[in-house]
Scaffold this active site. Structure first.
Site, PDB file in Angstrom:
ATOM      1  N   ARG A  13     -37.063   7.598  -8.792  1.00 36.32           N
ATOM      2  CA  ARG A  13     -38.432   8.115  -8.627  1.00 36.32           C
ATOM      3  C   ARG A  13     -38.398   9.362  -7.750  1.00 36.32           C
ATOM      4  NH1 ARG A  13     -39.977   5.055  -3.745  1.00 36.32           N
ATOM      5  NH2 ARG A  13     -38.234   3.667  -3.324  1.00 36.32           N
ATOM      6  N   ASP A  28     -24.277  15.309 -18.327  1.00 37.98           N
ATOM      7  CA  ASP A  28     -24.288  13.858 -18.512  1.00 37.98           C
ATOM      8  C   ASP A  28     -24.646  13.267 -17.149  1.00 37.98           C
ATOM      9  OD1 ASP A  28     -23.486  13.997 -21.151  1.00 37.98           O
ATOM     10  OD2 ASP A  28     -21.351  13.992 -20.629  1.00 37.98           O
ATOM     11  N   ASN A  78     -29.357  12.471  -2.756  1.00 36.35           N
ATOM     12  CA  ASN A  78     -30.820  12.576  -2.641  1.00 36.35           C
ATOM     13  C   ASN A  78     -31.449  11.343  -1.986  1.00 36.35           C
ATOM     14  OD1 ASN A  78     -33.669  13.444  -3.647  1.00 36.35           O
ATOM     15  ND2 ASN A  78     -33.341  11.393  -4.488  1.00 36.35           N
ATOM     16  N   TYR A 142     -35.398  10.357  12.094  1.00 36.00           N
ATOM     17  CA  TYR A 142     -35.254  11.024  10.780  1.00 36.00           C
ATOM     18  C   TYR A 142     -34.621  12.404  10.968  1.00 36.00           C
ATOM     19  CZ  TYR A 142     -36.669  12.988   6.223  1.00 36.00           C
ATOM     20  OH  TYR A 142     -36.686  13.577   4.974  1.00 36.00           O
ATOM     21  N   LYS A 146     -31.010  13.990   9.638  1.00 35.15           N
ATOM     22  CA  LYS A 146     -30.917  15.193   8.800  1.00 35.15           C
ATOM     23  C   LYS A 146     -30.152  16.322   9.510  1.00 35.15           C
ATOM     24  CE  LYS A 146     -33.229  13.699   5.108  1.00 35.15           C
ATOM     25  NZ  LYS A 146     -32.586  13.529   3.793  1.00 35.15           N
ATOM     26  N   THR A 175     -44.350  12.810  -3.153  1.00 30.94           N
ATOM     27  CA  THR A 175     -43.582  11.642  -3.640  1.00 30.94           C
ATOM     28  C   THR A 175     -44.112  10.388  -2.933  1.00 30.94           C
ATOM     29  OG1 THR A 175     -41.932  11.666  -1.879  1.00 30.94           O
ATOM     30  CG2 THR A 175     -41.452  13.043  -3.800  1.00 30.94           C
TER      31      THR A 175
END
Ligand SMILES: NC(=O)c1ccc[n+]([C@@H]2O[C@H](COP(=O)([O-])OP(=O)(O)OC[C@H]3O[C@@H](n4cnc5c(N)ncnc54)[C@H](OP(=O)(O)O)[C@@H]3O)[C@@H](O)[C@H]2O)c1
Length: 224
Positions: A13, A28, A78, A142, A146, A175
Site C-alpha cells: 500500500r 519484474d 520502502n 523516527y 532516518k 498514505t
C-alpha cells in the site's frame, strides 16, 4: 534482452504500491509486505509480480526468503513505521521498534542481498524522509532512524562502488501512515496538502532510469 528485477519492501500500500506501479512496465517485481493477505490487492493489479511476504524484523525468515534471490537490479527499501512521541513520552519499546524496522532490518536485508546486488551492479534506493534531514518536536525516534538510514546509505555507497545508492527524502505523502500521523496531531486530514504517492514514485523511477554514467545520490522532494 532480460528484464531487470526489482524488490520493493512495503509494497502492499501507500508509497511502496505506487513505486511498484511506476517500475512495473520496465521491471519484474518482487513485492514485500508482512503477510500474503496484505499483498492480494497489488498482486491483482500487477499480475506476474512475485509476492514476498515476510516481517522484516524476523531475521531468520528474511534470510530464508532472500535465499532464492541471486540477482537483483533494484532494491527499494520502502517499508517503515512512524510511531511518534515526544522525548518525554517515548518508551524504550517505541524507540526499539522504530529503529528496528526503519534501520536495523534495512541493514540486514541489504547485507543478505549484497551478492545478488553485486551480480547485477544493482541500485539500492532508500526511502528516507524530510525527518532524515531535520528533526522536529515529537519526531525524535523516527528522525533518529532516518538520520541513521542516511548514514547507512552513505557508508554503503563508499563500501560498494559498483552499486548505485540513492536516498530519497520526501515531505509528507498522502498514505495510511500520514492519516495516522495527522489523526495523532488532532488535525483534519486534507490529502491536497500532501505529496501524491505517485509523484514520489516518479522520483524513484527517475533515479533508477538515470543513465549509468551518473549516480543520483540524494533527491529531496516536498509538497509544493
Ligand atoms: N507517508 C509520509 O508522509 C512519508 C513521508 C516521508 C517518508 N515516508 C516513508 O515512506 C515509506 C513508506 O511510507 P507509507 O506512508 O507508504 O507507509 P504505510 O502506508 O504505513 O505503509 C507501510 C508499508 O510498510 C510495510 N511494513 C511496515 N512494517 C513492516 C515490517 N516490519 N515488515 C515488513 N513490512 C513492513 C507495510 O506492510 P503491511 O501492509 O504488511 O503492514 C506497508 O506495506 C516509509 O519508509 C516512510 O517512513 C513516508
Amino acid at each position: 534482452m532480460t528484464t531487470n528485477t526489482a524488490l520493493i519492501t512495503g509494497a502492499s500500500r501507500g508509497l511502496g504500491a505506487a513505486i511498484a506501479r511506476a517500475l512495473a512496465p520496465t521491471h519484474d517485481l518482487i513485492l514485500g509486505a508482512r503477510s500474503a493477505d496484505a499483498l492480494t490487492s497489488i498482486l491483482a493489479e500487477l499480475p506476474g509480480s512475485i509476492p514476498w511476504p515476510v516481517a522484516l524484523t524476523d531475521y531468520e525468515a528474511v534470510a530464508e526468503a532472500a535465499k532464492g534471490i541471486d540477482r537483483l537490479d533494484v532494491l527499494v527499501h520502502n517499508a517503515g513505521v512512524a510511531d511518534l512521541g515526544t522525548v518525554e513520552s517515548s518508551t524504550v519499546d517505541q524507540w526499539r521498534n522504530t529503529l528496528e524496522v526503519n534501520l536495523i532490518a534495512v541493514a540486514e536485508l541489504t547485507r543478505l542481498l549484497l551478492p545478488a546486488l553485486r551480480a547485477a551492479n544493482g541500485h539500492v534506493v532508500f526511502i528516507n524522509s524530510g525527518a532524515g534531514i531535520r528533526a522536529n518536536a515529537g519526531w525524535a525516534s523516527y528522525a533518529a532512524s532516518k538520520f541513521g538510514l542516511r548514514a547507512f546509505a552513505d557508508a554503503l555507497r563508499i563500501e560498494e562502488p559498483d552499486l548505485r545508492v540513492t536516498s530519497i527524502f520526501p515531505g509528507r505523502i498522502d498514505t495510511d501512515m500520514q492519516r495516522e500521523i495527522v489523526a495523532g496531531e488532532g488535525r483534519d486530514y486534507d490529502p491536497t496538502h500532501f505529496l501524491k504517492a505517485s509523484t514520489v514514485a516518479s522520483a524513484v523511477l527517475h533515479a533508477v532510469e538515470t543513465p549509468a554514467d551518473a549516480q543520483p545520490v540524494e533527491i529531496v522532494i516536498r509538497p509544493a
